[in-house]
Design a protein around this motif. Structure first.
Motif, PDB file in Angstrom:
ATOM      1  N   VAL A 106       0.854  -1.190   0.000  1.00 20.72           N
ATOM      2  CA  VAL A 106       0.000   0.000   0.000  1.00 20.72           C
ATOM      3  C   VAL A 106       0.884   1.232   0.000  1.00 20.72           C
ATOM      4  CG1 VAL A 106      -1.922   1.163   1.145  1.00 20.72           C
ATOM      5  CG2 VAL A 106      -1.680  -1.318   1.354  1.00 20.72           C
ATOM      6  N   ARG A 107       0.597   2.127  -0.943  1.00 19.47           N
ATOM      7  CA  ARG A 107       1.393   3.349  -1.081  1.00 19.47           C
ATOM      8  C   ARG A 107       0.497   4.580  -1.042  1.00 19.47           C
ATOM      9  NH1 ARG A 107       2.314   0.965  -6.442  1.00 19.47           N
ATOM     10  NH2 ARG A 107       0.705  -0.339  -5.507  1.00 19.47           N
ATOM     11  N   ARG A 108       1.062   5.672  -0.539  1.00 18.84           N
ATOM     12  CA  ARG A 108       0.332   6.937  -0.500  1.00 18.84           C
ATOM     13  C   ARG A 108       1.267   8.046  -0.969  1.00 18.84           C
ATOM     14  NH1 ARG A 108      -2.055  10.179   4.732  1.00 18.84           N
ATOM     15  NH2 ARG A 108      -3.755  11.238   3.655  1.00 18.84           N
ATOM     16  N   ASP A 109       0.836   8.820  -1.971  1.00 19.20           N
ATOM     17  CA  ASP A 109       1.696   9.880  -2.488  1.00 19.20           C
ATOM     18  C   ASP A 109       1.476  11.180  -1.708  1.00 19.20           C
ATOM     19  OD1 ASP A 109      -0.627  11.113  -3.478  1.00 19.20           O
ATOM     20  OD2 ASP A 109      -0.350  10.338  -5.507  1.00 19.20           O
ATOM     21  N   ALA A 110       2.233  12.220  -2.068  1.00 18.64           N
ATOM     22  CA  ALA A 110       2.183  13.491  -1.350  1.00 18.64           C
ATOM     23  C   ALA A 110       0.810  14.134  -1.409  1.00 18.64           C
ATOM     24  CB  ALA A 110       3.235  14.441  -1.908  1.00 18.64           C
ATOM     25  N   ALA A 111       0.055  13.810  -2.445  1.00 19.17           N
ATOM     26  CA  ALA A 111      -1.290  14.379  -2.594  1.00 19.17           C
ATOM     27  C   ALA A 111      -2.341  13.589  -1.821  1.00 19.17           C
ATOM     28  CB  ALA A 111      -1.664  14.447  -4.071  1.00 19.17           C
ATOM     29  N   GLY A 112      -1.929  12.485  -1.198  1.00 18.69           N
ATOM     30  CA  GLY A 112      -2.853  11.686  -0.418  1.00 18.69           C
ATOM     31  C   GLY A 112      -3.524  10.562  -1.186  1.00 18.69           C
ATOM     32  N   LYS A 113      -3.135  10.360  -2.450  1.00 17.47           N
ATOM     33  CA  LYS A 113      -3.726   9.287  -3.239  1.00 17.47           C
ATOM     34  C   LYS A 113      -3.125   7.955  -2.828  1.00 17.47           C
ATOM     35  CE  LYS A 113      -4.407   7.612  -7.971  1.00 17.47           C
ATOM     36  NZ  LYS A 113      -4.113   7.841  -9.413  1.00 17.47           N
ATOM     37  N   VAL A 114      -3.986   6.969  -2.591  1.00 22.73           N
ATOM     38  CA  VAL A 114      -3.546   5.655  -2.133  1.00 22.73           C
ATOM     39  C   VAL A 114      -3.616   4.646  -3.274  1.00 22.73           C
ATOM     40  CG1 VAL A 114      -4.054   3.732  -0.567  1.00 22.73           C
ATOM     41  CG2 VAL A 114      -4.232   6.096   0.250  1.00 22.73           C
ATOM     42  N   GLN A 115      -2.567   3.850  -3.419  1.00 23.18           N
ATOM     43  CA  GLN A 115      -2.536   2.743  -4.370  1.00 23.18           C
ATOM     44  C   GLN A 115      -2.342   1.445  -3.602  1.00 23.18           C
ATOM     45  OE1 GLN A 115       0.738   4.498  -6.899  1.00 23.18           O
ATOM     46  NE2 GLN A 115      -0.598   3.766  -8.541  1.00 23.18           N
ATOM     47  N   VAL A 116      -3.121   0.442  -3.964  1.00 30.98           N
ATOM     48  CA  VAL A 116      -3.031  -0.853  -3.306  1.00 30.98           C
ATOM     49  C   VAL A 116      -2.657  -1.902  -4.341  1.00 30.98           C
ATOM     50  CG1 VAL A 116      -4.273  -2.598  -1.968  1.00 30.98           C
ATOM     51  CG2 VAL A 116      -4.799  -0.165  -1.638  1.00 30.98           C
ATOM     52  N   GLY A 117      -1.626  -2.671  -4.038  1.00 35.52           N
ATOM     53  CA  GLY A 117      -1.183  -3.704  -4.971  1.00 35.52           C
ATOM     54  C   GLY A 117      -1.020  -5.043  -4.288  1.00 35.52           C
ATOM     55  N   MET A 118      -1.453  -6.108  -4.942  1.00 38.38           N
ATOM     56  CA  MET A 118      -1.260  -7.462  -4.456  1.00 38.38           C
ATOM     57  C   MET A 118      -0.124  -8.098  -5.249  1.00 38.38           C
ATOM     58  SD  MET A 118      -4.064 -10.527  -3.989  1.00 38.38           S
ATOM     59  CE  MET A 118      -4.327 -10.787  -5.744  1.00 38.38           C
ATOM     60  N   VAL A 119       0.819  -8.688  -4.550  1.00 31.58           N
ATOM     61  CA  VAL A 119       2.040  -9.190  -5.173  1.00 31.58           C
ATOM     62  C   VAL A 119       1.958 -10.696  -5.391  1.00 31.58           C
ATOM     63  CG1 VAL A 119       4.543  -9.403  -4.950  1.00 31.58           C
ATOM     64  CG2 VAL A 119       3.361  -7.362  -4.062  1.00 31.58           C
ATOM     65  N   LEU A 120       2.127 -11.113  -6.641  1.00 29.14           N
ATOM     66  CA  LEU A 120       2.191 -12.537  -6.983  1.00 29.14           C
ATOM     67  C   LEU A 120       3.629 -12.843  -7.383  1.00 29.14           C
ATOM     68  CD1 LEU A 120      -1.085 -12.846  -9.116  1.00 29.14           C
ATOM     69  CD2 LEU A 120      -0.792 -13.099  -6.643  1.00 29.14           C
ATOM     70  N   ARG A 121       4.406 -13.311  -6.419  1.00 27.97           N
ATOM     71  CA  ARG A 121       5.843 -13.470  -6.635  1.00 27.97           C
ATOM     72  C   ARG A 121       6.160 -14.490  -7.728  1.00 27.97           C
ATOM     73  NH1 ARG A 121       6.540 -12.993  -0.636  1.00 27.97           N
ATOM     74  NH2 ARG A 121       7.668 -11.057  -0.227  1.00 27.97           N
ATOM     75  N   GLU A 122       5.534 -15.660  -7.651  1.00 25.46           N
ATOM     76  CA  GLU A 122       5.866 -16.711  -8.604  1.00 25.46           C
ATOM     77  C   GLU A 122       5.503 -16.318 -10.035  1.00 25.46           C
ATOM     78  OE1 GLU A 122       7.515 -19.553  -8.276  1.00 25.46           O
ATOM     79  OE2 GLU A 122       7.945 -19.019  -6.196  1.00 25.46           O
ATOM     80  N   GLN A 123       4.468 -15.504 -10.187  1.00 25.11           N
ATOM     81  CA  GLN A 123       4.078 -15.042 -11.518  1.00 25.11           C
ATOM     82  C   GLN A 123       4.739 -13.720 -11.880  1.00 25.11           C
ATOM     83  OE1 GLN A 123      -0.226 -14.999 -11.365  1.00 25.11           O
ATOM     84  NE2 GLN A 123      -0.337 -17.143 -11.962  1.00 25.11           N
ATOM     85  N   ARG A 124       5.488 -13.167 -10.924  1.00 27.60           N
ATOM     86  CA  ARG A 124       6.181 -11.885 -11.120  1.00 27.60           C
ATOM     87  C   ARG A 124       5.193 -10.812 -11.609  1.00 27.60           C
ATOM     88  NH1 ARG A 124      11.467 -11.803 -10.825  1.00 27.60           N
ATOM     89  NH2 ARG A 124      11.645  -9.999 -12.211  1.00 27.60           N
TER      90      ARG A 124
END
Length: 236
Positions: A106-124
């Protein structure tokens, strides 16, 4: 998953008393880096008299503007999840699919926008999660609860239990027949412990966070070259 569904449920009570934290975006950068092992314990006794318990742990790495959470799995279970991923069986619509083992970034930029990412390691792959599917991957939708483990704004509406000692300030909130207690790490700026229980002792939810060594490399550094995808890619 990762950002735990149970934690989301446990913190619902604090959300009821939370008010906006004006310095929230700036406060993220001021908070110390944290590397935590977060243990969860849930116990309930049903009307049938049967006691049910569950325990699990997540690993969390917090840096300014980023939170990474992933389930701690025994080696045998981790091997099973990796095998399914290699076989291309990570499809949310399939009964056998289990995305709870996938790290959540989960990331949040300076403007307050949030991005959520799910990581699939084996599938890169890094799967972008839209707001409509936050609940499906275990993200509560609250940046504050993810970053601090409890929204610091909610603490102002709770009763503090004496002066801070050994770097911890304790808070309490009575709600109906239930009690919520939070141990707040004043220097590390995160909730060391969140405990919610009912007066009859038939329901207990406890989250305990403890510091662990920092990883040699931050986990999101290893996924910079991953292919990007959408949540819809995982549906049947």
């Amino acid at each position: 998953m990762t950002a735990s569904v149970t934690l989301k449920t446990l913190l619902a009570a604090t959300a009821l008393v939370a008010f906006p934290l004006a310095a929230s975006a700036a406060g993220d950068a001021e908070a110390p880096d944290q590397n935590l092992r977060i243990q969860h314990h849930m116990m309930s006794i049903g009307k049938d008299g049967v006691q049910r318990e569950s325990r699990y742990a997540d690993l969390m790495f917090r840096r300014a503007g980023s939170v990474w959470v992933e389930r701690e799995l025994p080696p045998a279970l981790r091997e099973d999840h990796d095998h399914e991923a290699r076989e291309g069986k990570v499809h949310i619509g399939h009964a056998h699919a289990d995305n709870t083992a996938a790290p959540l970034w989960v990331r949040r930029d300076a403007a307050g926008k949030v991005q959520v990412g799910m990581v699939l390691r084996e599938q890169r792959k890094l799967i972008d999660i839209d707001a409509a599917n936050y609940g499906n991957v275990g993200y509560s939708g609250s940046w504050a609860n993810s970053y601090w483990l409890v929204d610091p704004a909610s603490l102002a509406r709770m009763k503090d239990l004496g002066a801070a000692g050994k770097g911890v300030q304790r808070y309490e909130l009575k709600q109906g027949e239930g009690t919520l207690r939070i141990d707040w790490d004043t220097a590390g700026r995160y909730a060391r412990k969140i405990e919610q229980r009912n007066a009859r002792g038939t329901s207990v939810n406890v989250m305990t966070a403890s510091a662990i060594p920092a990883p040699k490399a931050l986990p999101w550094k290893a996924i910079e070259a991953y292919e990007r995808g959408d949540y819809s890619d995982l549906l049947d």
